[in-house]
Enzyme design. Sequence first.
Site, short mmCIF file in Angstrom:
data_model
loop_
_atom_site.label_atom_id
_atom_site.label_comp_id
_atom_site.label_asym_id
_atom_site.label_seq_id
_atom_site.Cartn_x
_atom_site.Cartn_y
_atom_site.Cartn_z
N GLU A 1 -43.40 7.30 19.75
CA GLU A 1 -44.30 7.23 18.59
C GLU A 1 -44.40 5.79 18.18
O GLU A 1 -43.40 5.16 17.82
CB GLU A 1 -43.72 8.05 17.44
N ASP B 1 -44.99 6.47 3.64
CA ASP B 1 -43.76 5.98 4.27
C ASP B 1 -42.78 5.44 3.26
O ASP B 1 -43.17 4.98 2.19
CB ASP B 1 -44.11 4.89 5.29
#
Lengths: 266, 403
Positions: free
Chosen positions: A49, A60
Site C-alpha cells: 500500500e 489519518d
Amino acid sequence: MNRIDRRFAALKEASRTGLIPFVTAGDPAPQGAVALMHALVAAGADVIELGVPFSDPMADGPVIQHASERAIARGVGLGDVLRWVGQFRQRDADTPVVLMGYLNPIEMHGYARFGQDAARAGVDGVLIVDCPLEESAVLEPLRVAGLRQILLAAPTTAPARMAQLCESAEGFLYYVSFAGITGAARLSTADIAARVAEVRTRAKAPVAVGFGVRDATSAKAIAGFADAVVIGSALVERLAGATEADEIATRAREFLAPIRKALDMP
Amino acid sequence: MPEIQDFHRWPDEHGRFGAYGGSYVAETLMAPLAELTEAYQRLRQDPDFLAELDSDLKYYVGRPSPIYHAERLSRHVGGARILLKREDLNHTGAHKINNTIGQALVARRMGKRRVIAETGAGQHGVASATVAARFGMQCVVYMGAVDIERQKINVYRMKLLGADVVPVTSGSRTLKDALNEAMRDWVTNVADTFYIIGTVAGPHPYPQMVRDFNAIVGREARAQMLERYGRLPDVLTACVGGGSNAIGLFHAFLNDAGVRIVGAEAAGEGIATGHHAASLAAGRPGVLHGNRTYVLCDDNGQITETHSVSAGLDYPGVGPEHAFLKDAGRAEYVGVTDDEALEAFHLLARTEGILAALESSHAVAQAMKLAREYPKDALVLCNLSGRGDKDVHTIAAREGVEV
C-alpha cells in the site's frame, strides 16, 4: 486476472495470512522510494500500500500526516508516485500495488488520464479514503482501466450499509479495526474477531484488517480471523529519520521480518 | 447547466448542489453523518424545535437585526444608497451565533452532551463556547498553536466561557490542522459528541444545516426591505470565506431574479500575486474537507496556503452552494484586496461610527464599488456580518501603531 486477486488466491491456497505494509511514497526520502518497495517485498509483503501524499489528510493520524508533509516538502506528487511504481514493476511483475490517498490529487490529474497512467505504471488498485461508495461514480474510468477500488468498512458501519459494501467489495475489503483514525492504539481483539468473521462470510472479496496494528503480537492476534493484516503508522514511524536508501530498506526489513515470521507460525 | 427556476430546492437528498457538495469522507464518518442527517431532516420540520430556535434567536441573540441606511457613507461614495444588515449587533458580535445556537439545539435534541469545534481566528470558537455555556454542555475547541498565539484575547474569552482550548501542533499549526484534529475527536467520541462546524462547507448535511440557520438573515432582510422601502434591493453583497454569512443573506433572494448577487472574496495582496484566498474567483473545482467545491490547489492537487488580512476569510475552499450559484450564473464572486478592505474599514468608522470586522469590511468595500455603478435611487444591501473590536490589534499592528 488482476494481481490482487491472483495474490489472495495464492494466499488462500497456501493457507497463509497476507501482510500488507503501508508506506507514504517519497518518505522518508524520495531517492529510496523504489528500493523501499523492493525491501518490503523481500521482508514478506504480499501487497504494497503506497500512500499518495496529500496536504490535508483528514482521516489519518499525526504519524502519516507528518510523512505526507515531509514528502510534499520534498516535492513529491502523484506523477512521482506513478513513476516509482513503473520502476518497481521493471523488477517485480507480481506484487500487487495499491495506491492509498485522497481524491483531490486524482481529480487534478484527471480520472481518465489517471486510470490509464496508473494501469500502465502497474498499479492494481486504489483506496481513496475520502471517496465512499456513494461518491464513487467518478471512479468509473479507473475501473475501466482495470484498477480495483478497495473499499473501507468500519465497526460503526450500519448493517444495511455493510451488506452493500460486502456486495461491492473487489480486490479486498479493508476493515478498520476501531472507530477512529489511523495509528491510534486501541484494539479489542475479541470484538474485531466477531465482526470480521461476520463480514468475511458475506464479502465478495477477502478481508484485510488494519489500523492500530503495531508489531508481531498485535498482527498475530488479527491473523487468526483476517485474510490479511495491514500495518501502516508503526512502520512509517520506524522509517522516519532515515536518509539513505540502504538504511531505509534495512529498517523496513528489520521491522517486518518478525511480523512475517509471526504470521507464518502455525 | 440548464436554467434553474427554483434555487430553494437544493441540496438534493445526497446533499448535492448540482455538481457540488456531497459527502467525501472516510467510512468511519459515514455513520455519524447519517445519524446527524436523519436527526436534522426531522428537526428542520419540527414546529417545537423551530419555536425553541426562534425564541433563542429573539431573546438571547437579539434578533431581528436592523437594516441601517449608511447615509454619510453613501454620500461620500456618491452613488446608490448603501444599506447595512447589522449582524454585528447580535450577541457575540457576528452572524456566527445564528448557526451555533441552532447546532447546539440539534445536539441537545440528539442527546449529545459534549460539543467540539475548530476555530481559526477564534470567532467560531467563541460562538461555540457561548452556546455550550448557555446550554450547560462540555465544550472543546481545537485551535492551531500559531493561531492561539495570534488570538490570545479570543482564547481567553473561550476559557472564560468554560471551554477547553486544545492547541494543535501538527502541520502548519493553523485552522486546517485544527479541523483535522476536531474530525479525529469526533470519530473517536461520536457516541456523546456533536461537532459544530462553523461554515457552510464540510460533508452533508453541514452545508445545508449551517445555511438554514443563517438564512434568517436574508428572510428578515427581505421582509424589512419590503416594509421599509416597499421593494427589494437592486443588489446584495457579502463577504465570502467559507460563505456562511453570504449564503445567509443571499438564500431568501435566490428566486428573486431581479436582485443581483455579488460575493466578495479575499483577494489578499491581489489575485495576480498568488497571495489571496479567492477560491471561487481564482480556484478550480476539486474535493476538500468532505465536499466537492472550488478549491485553491496546485497541479498535484495539494491545497495551497492562502492569505488574507482577515483570518475569517483565510480559507482555501468555499461552501458548495456558492460553487453551484457561480456555475449557475446566479451569483458573481469578485476579489477585494486587503488594502481595499482596510480603506472601507476606516471610511465606515469615520462616516458612520461603526467598526466593522475585517471580514465584513470586504463586503463594505464591494458595496462601495457597486454603489458607484448604480444610480442614486438604487439600493445596495450589504451584510455587515460582524463587529471589528476583535481586529483593532491587527489593524494597529499593520499600520505601525502601538496600542
